[in-house]
Structures are given as C-alpha cells and as structure tokens.
Design an enzyme around this catalytic site. Structure first.
Site, PDB file in Angstrom:
ATOM      1  N   HIS A  94       0.795  -1.242   0.000  1.00 55.80           N
ATOM      2  CA  HIS A  94       0.000   0.000   0.000  1.00 55.80           C
ATOM      3  C   HIS A  94       0.825   1.289   0.000  1.00 55.80           C
ATOM      4  CE1 HIS A  94      -4.117  -1.238  -0.182  1.00 55.80           C
ATOM      5  NE2 HIS A  94      -3.971  -2.115   0.805  1.00 55.80           N
ATOM      6  N   ASN A 132      -6.969  -6.379  -5.009  1.00 52.15           N
ATOM      7  CA  ASN A 132      -8.176  -5.628  -5.378  1.00 52.15           C
ATOM      8  C   ASN A 132      -7.867  -4.148  -5.636  1.00 52.15           C
ATOM      9  OD1 ASN A 132      -7.789  -5.591  -2.416  1.00 52.15           O
ATOM     10  ND2 ASN A 132      -9.605  -4.308  -2.400  1.00 52.15           N
ATOM     11  N   HIS A 134      -4.621 -13.002  -3.331  1.00 55.14           N
ATOM     12  CA  HIS A 134      -4.748 -11.807  -2.504  1.00 55.14           C
ATOM     13  C   HIS A 134      -5.921 -11.889  -1.530  1.00 55.14           C
ATOM     14  CE1 HIS A 134      -4.378  -7.688  -1.244  1.00 55.14           C
ATOM     15  NE2 HIS A 134      -5.672  -7.526  -1.455  1.00 55.14           N
TER      16      HIS A 134
END
Length: 480
Positions: A226, A285, A334
């Site tokens: 992230h 995602n 994931h």
C-alpha cells in the site's frame, strides 16, 4: 424476543465507543456500538457511528447496511446519508453515492462541505459516463501502442538512474532505490520503458503461476504494501534484496493509500524484470481503476508523471497473475476462496484476467474474499466477494491436494494471522497502516523441503512528511 431497552446504558456505551474511535481503536469501538444498539435498537446515531467505524476498517458492506438502517430509523438524519454515500463511493458505486450526496445537499443547501461533495461526485459520475460512451464508440486501443519511447528525450539536467541498453540491471535497481529514498524521480522515459516491458512479460504468463522452490532454498511471501515505500525498503533490509537465490512473491495491493505508491510499484516492477523467474507479483483488489481513482494512486501518478501513464498502469494491472501455486502444495492469492465448492486450480488457470475485476465469480473472489471463523459462507463484510469458513477451506484443499492457503487483504495487529486450523494464513506487510492502525507488518519465509511458514514481524519505520491519502480523491476525506 423482548428487547431489553435501557437508554442510559446505551448512551454510556456510546460515549465509551466514541472515545475508542478517537483513539483509532475501531474494532473495540464497533463492539461497544453493537452493545449499545442492543440497549437502544431505535437510535439512528448508533448505527451511523458504527457505520463510520466499519468504514475505517474497510468493512464497506457492513458500513452500507448500518447507514441504511440509520436512514430508515430517521429519514432526516443527514449523517446517515453521508455514511451511506461514503460506503457507496468505497465500493465504486458512484451513481448511488450521488443520490445520497444530493439528499445531503438538498437538506443543507448552505453547507460548504455538502456542496463540495455533491459537486465532486457529480463530476466523477459525468466523467465515468463520458468514458463509457467513448469506449462504446471506439474499439478500445491499447495505451501501450500509443507510446513512443524514442521521442522522449533525456534532459542533460537529469542525474537519476539510467537503464543500460534499455534493460534493468542490478546496479540500476540499487541506484533507483537510493534515488527514491532521497525523494528523487525516475525519468519518464525509463518509467514508460519499464511499464511496457513488464506488460509484455505479464502478458506471456498464465492467470495462475506454478512456482517451484528447491528443497534447500528460502522463499518469501509478502502481503499488502500500500504505497509504504520506506517499509518496503525495511523488508529488503531484514530479508535481503531479491535475487535468484532470494526469491520473493508480493501478494497484491502494492499501491493506494500510502503516498509513495509510484516508488513502490517501479521498485517491484524493476525486480520483476531483473529476476523474471524468481520475483513474483499477484494482483490485489487495489490494482484496479476504480480503487486507484479513489484511494490515491491515479492522483499520485498524474502528479508525478501524467494521465497517460495512469492509463497505462491500468492496462498493465489487467495482466497481473491472479494466484501462485507453490510446489503444488500451497495456493497464494490476494483475497480468498470461492462461493462454489467445485472450483479447481485448472479453473483458476483458465480465468480470463485481462479486464477490470468483475462483481462476482472466480476473479472477483480471488481478489476480494475473506475468511470467517464460523463454518459455511456469508455475504462479505466488504460488500464484494464472500466470507468463507474453515470447512470451505478444508474441502478446497482436499479437492485440490493442497496443504494450506496464504492470502493478504486484511490488516492484522501482528502482521499475520493463522486461521482455519492452520490451513488459512493471512499476511499483511504494511506496518502502522495509513499511519494510524498501529499494527506490525509481517512476511513469511519457507523452504522448499517442508514448506512450513516462518513469520518475521517488524514495526513501521519513519518516512518523509507526506500523509497517507495525500493524492486520494477529495471525497475520501470521509475516511480521514
């Protein structure tokens, strides 16, 4: 069933929950809001507050449910519409969000924030309608075909890393990481070249990659990064740089939220090109257009490079593999498992991935699903994918002759969690996620011989003063 209504008790629990919310202890706050609701099930405020806490923990499906309950209890309760609009935005359902923002704006025509959010959401809906109309009118051409690297000149003032004969080398990667630590930028000519080359590489690969790990070799699996570049550098410091002797798998969500996503993705793509058979990347995602528009990656790429490059990223992400099978024993994806029992590894292999993630089916569930402690399946707390229990995991493993699954996708306070009788492992590699969650990060080491997971955990390291979500869509301030 007779309800045990006690308004005083509900109010006291609400105050306690609000304090926990302020301290960013959202999980405990949710528990207390739930307890308060038991004592006062007719309070729109309690549902709206719990909805906000669910938003913070990315349980967008639950947040949406609670916001709707708040609105049903009090049609004039503006915060209920705000929360529901935020939930819809988080799920990429912009038209539904717009209806709720419109309700807020009509109720409070002089409220600056209401007007701003209504206008911003209108703009996004118009933009999406425009893009859809163009896509229908023209055969969608590949962005990669419209890019002419040769026409891009290197300014004499550029003093960053250089590709050697157009290729990524070990020296280039070392120089790139040093340049990024100093907050310097890779030249757009090289950035575009890396993207075009890595797209060709991913295109040549199947949707599920079979990875062979020699008996005496270490293999490392990392979860979500992230956009936390300095924590990514810490992973390499703790575990060694990727190499043919030190292979890695990064399991999706490389970008968004953290404001050094560009640095993360070019570092990872660079290593993919340098060690194509020893460095692996799976789609998360957040490797999708809707998420990137909302959570900062598109804004960051536009700020550091251009919209054309942001569009190319969308194209490249469509080619990322969806899953990896390690030594025919461990499946890594994931999100998680499926709404149907009969899914096999071959079904994953033949899944068409060159697209934006759909709302249902194998690809959606690989990217979005989560485990749950109870047996069976439930609708997802996120509003996309499903939740699957230990029995679902056990049947999937037995059917496909696997030992266990590894997935990412969820913040865990220790950086990892072992669930479903040791058969479903979550690994999350972004410590102190969004500078607020206080969690550790983790990665998994294993060797080819016994494939036993060994967990390495670590704390966040300092980073330059650029806040998470700095490039995110302004509507996402509802999460901030």
């Amino acid at each position: 069933m007779e309800q045990n209504i006690n308004l005083e008790k509900a109010e006291s629990l609400k105050e306690e929950a609000n304090e926990l919310f302020k301290k960013q202890n959202y999980v405990k706050a949710i528990t207390l809001y739930s307890n308060a609701i038991e004592f006062n099930p007719n309070s729109a405020v309690l549902y709206a507050n719990r909805s906000f806490a669910y938003l913070r923990t990315e349980c967008f499906g639950y947040a949406l449910e609670d916001a709707s309950k708040a609105i049903n209890l009090d049609k004039t309760y503006v915060k209920g519409y705000y929360r529901r609009a935020a939930s819809y935005m988080a799920l990429g359902k912009t038209k539904l969000a717009l209806k709720d923002y419109e309700s807020v704006f009509k109720a409070r025509p002089n409220d600056k924030d209401a007007k701003l959010k209504f206008n911003e959401c209108s703009k996004i809906v118009r933009q999406q309608a425009f893009e859809k109309a163009i896509a229908v009118d023209t055969i969608k051409k590949c962005i990669s075909e419209s890019i002419n690297i040769e026409s891009m000149s290197l300014e004499s003032s550029y003093n960053g890393p250089h590709l050697i004969d157009g290729k990524v080398t070990k020296q280039f990667m070392e120089e790139l990481m040093e340049a990024y630590k100093d907050q310097k930028k890779l030249h757009r000519k090289y950035a575009f070249k890396i993207l075009l080359d890595v797209e060709e590489l991913f295109k040549s690969q199947p949707s599920m990659i079979d990875v062979t790990i020699p008996e005496d070799q270490k293999f490392t699996v990392c979860g979500d990064i992230h956009g936390q570049f300095y924590d990514l550098m810490n992973i390499f410091k703790l575990n060694g740089l990727p190499s043919t002797e030190n292979p890695f798998l990064f399991n999706g969500d490389f970008v968004d939220r953290g404001s050094f996503s560009v640095e993360c993705i070019f570092t990872l793509f660079g290593f993919k090109l340098l060690y194509p058979n020893h460095f692996f990347m799976a789609r998360g995602n957040h490797e999708s257009q809707t998420m990137n528009q909302m959570y900062g990656f598109e804004g960051e790429v536009k700020s550091k490079y251009s919209m054309q490059m942001a569009e190319l990223f969308t194209e490249v992400y469509n080619w990322l593999p969806l899953a990896h099978c390690l030594n025919q024993r461990v499946l890594v994806m994931h999100g998680g498992l499926f709404s149907r029992d009969e899914i096999s590894l071959d079904d994953i292999r033949v899944t068409d991935r060159n697209r934006q993630p759909p709302e249902e089916g194998i690809m959606c569930e690989l990217l979005w699903s989560d485990p749950q402690p109870m047996k069976g399946r439930s609708p997802s707390k996120r509003g996309v994918g499903i939740q699957f229990g230990p029995d679902v995991t056990a049947r999937f493993l037995e059917r496909n002759h696997l030992d266990y699954v590894i997935r990412s996708h969820e913040v865990k306070s220790d950086g990892y969690e072992v669930a479903h009788d040791g058969k479903c492992i979550t690994v999350f590699s972004a410590p102190n996620y969004c500078d607020t969650m206080g969690n550790k990060g983790a990665f998994i080491n294993m060797n080819g011989k016994d494939m036993k997971p060994q967990f390495v955990t670590y704390d966040a390291v300092p980073h330059p003063d650029v806040k998470p979500m700095a490039y995110a869509n302004s509507l996402m301030s509802l999460f901030g």
